[in-house]
Design an enzyme around this catalytic site. Structure first.
Site, PDB file in Angstrom:
ATOM      1  N   SER A 128      55.005 134.411  46.822  1.00  0.00           N
ATOM      2  CA  SER A 128      56.918 133.826  45.702  1.00  0.00           C
ATOM      3  C   SER A 128      55.908 134.330  44.387  1.00  0.00           C
ATOM      4  CB  SER A 128      56.827 131.981  45.743  1.00  0.00           C
ATOM      5  OG  SER A 128      57.460 131.851  44.164  1.00  0.00           O
TER       6      SER A 128
ATOM      7  N   TYR B 102      51.369 123.828  44.917  1.00  0.00           N
ATOM      8  CA  TYR B 102      52.849 125.509  45.128  1.00  0.00           C
ATOM      9  C   TYR B 102      52.341 126.629  44.738  1.00  0.00           C
ATOM     10  CZ  TYR B 102      56.975 127.812  46.257  1.00  0.00           C
ATOM     11  OH  TYR B 102      57.817 129.045  46.899  1.00  0.00           O
TER      12      TYR B 102
END
Length: 252
Positions: free
Chosen positions: A136, A149
């Site tokens: 990501s 995350y």
């Protein structure tokens, strides 16, 4: 068919980016297996890709081992591993608890470790393989209210770079793709929850999400999938240890 006959295993393949990757790999000639927890959704993706579905939670090492063995029994040794399973939870760091951190690290990082550890020895023995992990932009720059995350995705990129060095002369490449905010059901569900909680229109919330993207739009799952196919191409052997942002020019 640049991937003709090669077995591509996609974790998190039941929807969103994983499903798009499965379709793109099949379109490039790969024999595809998809792995995840939602059997009905997996079966639908596998049917469209002309492949097979196997079920496991990527954080459960024994279940994952059994599912990969089932996929290999049906399709052959894994030549291309795409680690796409993952999820994001948001919370202010001071409001995040141990359980949230354990979930995010287990699903987004340890699942990658377990799947890669299972298939990498075979790739090394055969002298060819591709390990591609969906990280990501949060793993490249970090985002507020997503510390767990972001930490997990940074870990995926660190793992990618380390393994690329270890395997550099083996015929195996190890890379990561780093999408920005992508038009998936996960993002749409998140927007819907935020809209309900804040009273803001969904369009305004999406605009806030993509404000850092110079193209001012959500990334399409197929754009991520095409990057994965390029990295899987036998002609892309010099591409290893990379974390490639698919993010509309967003500066990391």
């Amino acid at each position: 068919m640049i991937l003709d006959g090669r077995h591509a295993l996609v974790t998190g393949g039941s929807r969103g980016i994983g499903a798009a990757i499965a379709a793109a790999l099949a379109g490039a000639g790969a024999r595809v297996s998809v792995l995840g927890r939602d059997r009905a959704a997996l079966d639908a993706v596998a049917a469209r890709a002309g492949g097979i579905a196997v079920t496991a939670d990527v954080t459960d090492g024994m279940a994952l081992e059994a599912a990969i063995a089932e996929a290999e029994a049906g399709v052959g040794p894994v030549d291309i591993l795409v680690n796409s399973a993952g999820a994001a939870e948001t919370a202010k760091f001071t409001a995040s608890d141990d359980d949230l951190w354990e979930r995010m690290i287990a699903l987004n990082l340890i699942g990658v470790v377990l799947a890669t550890r299972r298939v990498l020895p075979g790739m090394l023995e055969r002298g060819w393989g591709r390990v591609i992990s969906v990280a990501s932009t949060a793993g490249l720059k970090g985002y507020a209210y997503a510390s767990a995350y972001s930490a997990a995705k940074h870990g995926v990129i660190g793992l990618t770079r380390s393994l690329a060095l270890e395997t550099a002369r083996s015929g195996v490449t190890v890379n990561a793709v780093c999408p920005g905010y992508t038009d998936t059901d996960l993002v749409r569900d998140s927007v819907a929850r935020l809209a309900q909680r804040t009273g803001k229109p969904a369009e305004a919330l999406v605009a806030e999400m993509v404000a850092g993207n110079p193209q001012r739009r959500l990334i399409e799952p197929e754009e991520v999938a095409r990057t994965v196919v390029w990295l899987a191409d036998p002609a892309s052997g010099a591409m290893t240890g990379q974390a490639i942002a698919v993010a509309g020019g967003e500066i990391m």
